[in-house]
Write a protein that holds these residues in place. Structure first.
Motif, PDB file in Angstrom:
ATOM      1  N   PRO A 243      20.054 -43.478  72.360  1.00  0.00           N
ATOM      2  CA  PRO A 243      20.898 -42.335  71.626  1.00  0.00           C
ATOM      3  C   PRO A 243      21.801 -41.687  72.233  1.00  0.00           C
ATOM      4  N   ILE A 244      23.010 -41.184  71.606  1.00  0.00           N
ATOM      5  CA  ILE A 244      24.189 -40.737  72.218  1.00  0.00           C
ATOM      6  C   ILE A 244      24.071 -39.150  72.691  1.00  0.00           C
ATOM      7  N   ASN A 245      24.411 -39.125  73.727  1.00  0.00           N
ATOM      8  CA  ASN A 245      24.464 -37.562  74.167  1.00  0.00           C
ATOM      9  C   ASN A 245      25.598 -37.243  73.943  1.00  0.00           C
ATOM     10  N   PHE A 246      26.162 -36.587  72.803  1.00  0.00           N
ATOM     11  CA  PHE A 246      27.488 -36.295  72.507  1.00  0.00           C
ATOM     12  C   PHE A 246      28.196 -35.357  73.499  1.00  0.00           C
ATOM     13  N   PHE A 247      27.327 -34.621  74.233  1.00  0.00           N
ATOM     14  CA  PHE A 247      28.056 -33.480  75.157  1.00  0.00           C
ATOM     15  C   PHE A 247      28.745 -34.113  76.210  1.00  0.00           C
ATOM     16  N   HIS A 248      27.971 -35.358  76.475  1.00  0.00           N
ATOM     17  CA  HIS A 248      28.324 -35.863  77.982  1.00  0.00           C
ATOM     18  C   HIS A 248      29.005 -37.430  77.770  1.00  0.00           C
TER      19      HIS A 248
ATOM     20  N   SER B  37      20.285 -37.178  63.965  1.00  0.00           N
ATOM     21  CA  SER B  37      20.193 -38.355  63.153  1.00  0.00           C
ATOM     22  C   SER B  37      21.600 -39.168  63.561  1.00  0.00           C
ATOM     23  N   LEU B  38      22.709 -38.308  63.764  1.00  0.00           N
ATOM     24  CA  LEU B  38      24.106 -38.946  64.179  1.00  0.00           C
ATOM     25  C   LEU B  38      23.679 -39.583  65.312  1.00  0.00           C
ATOM     26  N   SER B  39      23.050 -38.832  66.401  1.00  0.00           N
ATOM     27  CA  SER B  39      22.969 -39.609  67.870  1.00  0.00           C
ATOM     28  C   SER B  39      22.423 -40.953  67.639  1.00  0.00           C
ATOM     29  N   ILE B  40      21.385 -41.361  66.687  1.00  0.00           N
ATOM     30  CA  ILE B  40      20.911 -42.552  66.672  1.00  0.00           C
ATOM     31  C   ILE B  40      21.923 -43.551  65.729  1.00  0.00           C
ATOM     32  N   LEU B  41      22.484 -42.961  64.427  1.00  0.00           N
ATOM     33  CA  LEU B  41      23.192 -43.816  63.745  1.00  0.00           C
ATOM     34  C   LEU B  41      24.473 -44.303  64.327  1.00  0.00           C
ATOM     35  N   ASP B  42      25.200 -43.511  65.504  1.00  0.00           N
ATOM     36  CA  ASP B  42      26.474 -43.917  65.694  1.00  0.00           C
ATOM     37  C   ASP B  42      26.302 -44.847  66.865  1.00  0.00           C
ATOM     38  N   THR B  43      25.232 -45.527  66.907  1.00  0.00           N
ATOM     39  CA  THR B  43      24.837 -46.592  67.830  1.00  0.00           C
ATOM     40  C   THR B  43      24.747 -48.015  67.029  1.00  0.00           C
ATOM     41  N   ILE B  44      25.153 -47.833  65.752  1.00  0.00           N
ATOM     42  CA  ILE B  44      25.045 -49.048  64.860  1.00  0.00           C
ATOM     43  C   ILE B  44      25.831 -50.238  65.097  1.00  0.00           C
ATOM     44  N   ASP B  45      26.854 -50.109  65.875  1.00  0.00           N
ATOM     45  CA  ASP B  45      27.964 -51.357  66.400  1.00  0.00           C
ATOM     46  C   ASP B  45      27.188 -51.992  67.306  1.00  0.00           C
ATOM     47  N   ASP B  46      26.172 -51.466  68.113  1.00  0.00           N
ATOM     48  CA  ASP B  46      25.250 -52.208  68.904  1.00  0.00           C
ATOM     49  C   ASP B  46      23.921 -52.962  68.206  1.00  0.00           C
ATOM     50  N   TYR B  47      24.024 -52.794  67.041  1.00  0.00           N
ATOM     51  CA  TYR B  47      22.672 -53.127  66.463  1.00  0.00           C
ATOM     52  C   TYR B  47      22.138 -54.439  66.837  1.00  0.00           C
ATOM     53  N   SER B  48      23.014 -55.466  67.119  1.00  0.00           N
ATOM     54  CA  SER B  48      22.344 -56.731  67.682  1.00  0.00           C
ATOM     55  C   SER B  48      21.630 -56.739  68.691  1.00  0.00           C
TER      56      SER B  48
END
Length: 223
Positions: free
Chosen positions: A4-9, A56-67
């Protein structure tokens, strides 16, 4: 692996996000800077929903790494997708999932989706079907938000993967960017193992369409 993306960092520029979290941050800050105004049930509800949307965005924004997703990562992704869609629908919007749109054009015309079992091919109906099958009703989907004609068939989820268990020659060559849904299809008192694709680019475009058209400053009025 899904991290999950930590948007603050996170160091990437805002333009690098599929769904810009700053849109949510602004609304949260506006609530917190309310100049001492009372936290009404409506404000509290919106604050809670905005935080769920942020997760949810912290998860969904990783979609380019789906593979690189594991099986559990894929489940987490679709839980986040379900949360995202549910929360977005509670806010005002100009055109949320307009039935005239055709974003899931390739996904919802996969060979398994024949006319004799499909009731409504709108993007909204397809999204509801995918949510039900991937997360909410994995043991059997026979309507899926009106995508399927009732009592014509049942989809039972076997797995969701980033590659096909039985790839076609074309898939071996082109390696399409997609989640592969492996299902057991019960139809006309017969059973068959089927695979259909939900294309990554279409998922991304659908989420962007919902997010960009959503007014996070106001929750829909209930009738």
């Amino acid at each position: 692996m899904l991290n999950p993306i930590n948007f603050f960092h996170d160091e990437r520029p805002r333009e690098g996000y599929l769904l810009d979290p700053q849109k949510i941050n602004k609304e949260i800050i506006n609530i917190l800077d309310g100049n001492g105004s009372e936290w009404t049930p409506e404000i509290s509800r919106r604050f809670t929903l905005l935080n769920r949307l942020y997760w949810s965005l912290s998860i969904l924004d990783t979609i380019d790494d789906y593979s690189d997703y594991s099986e559990n990562d894929i489940l987490t992704f679709f839980v986040a997708f379900s949360t995202f869609c549910d929360v977005i629908e509670l806010f005002d919007a100009s055109e949320v999932a307009d039935s005239k749109e055709d974003i899931f054009k390739e996904s919802k015309t996969e060979p398994v989706f024949t006319d004799d079992i499909i009731n409504n091919r709108s993007d909204k109906s397809f999204e509801s079907f995918i949510r039900a099958l991937s997360f909410a009703h994995t043991a059997g989907v026979n309507k899926g938000g009106k995508f399927l004609k009732e009592n014509t068939c049942t989809f039972i989820l076997s797995s969701i993967d980033t590659q096909s268990a039985s790839p076609t020659n074309e898939e071996i060559v082109t390696k399409p960017k997609a989640f592969y849904f492996h299902v057991l299809l019960l139809k006309n008192k017969q059973k068959s193992n089927e695979i259909f694709k939900v294309y990554i680019d279409e998922l991304k475009a659908y989420m962007q369409s919902l997010f960009e058209s959503c007014n996070l400053g106001k929750i829909k009025e209930t009738k």
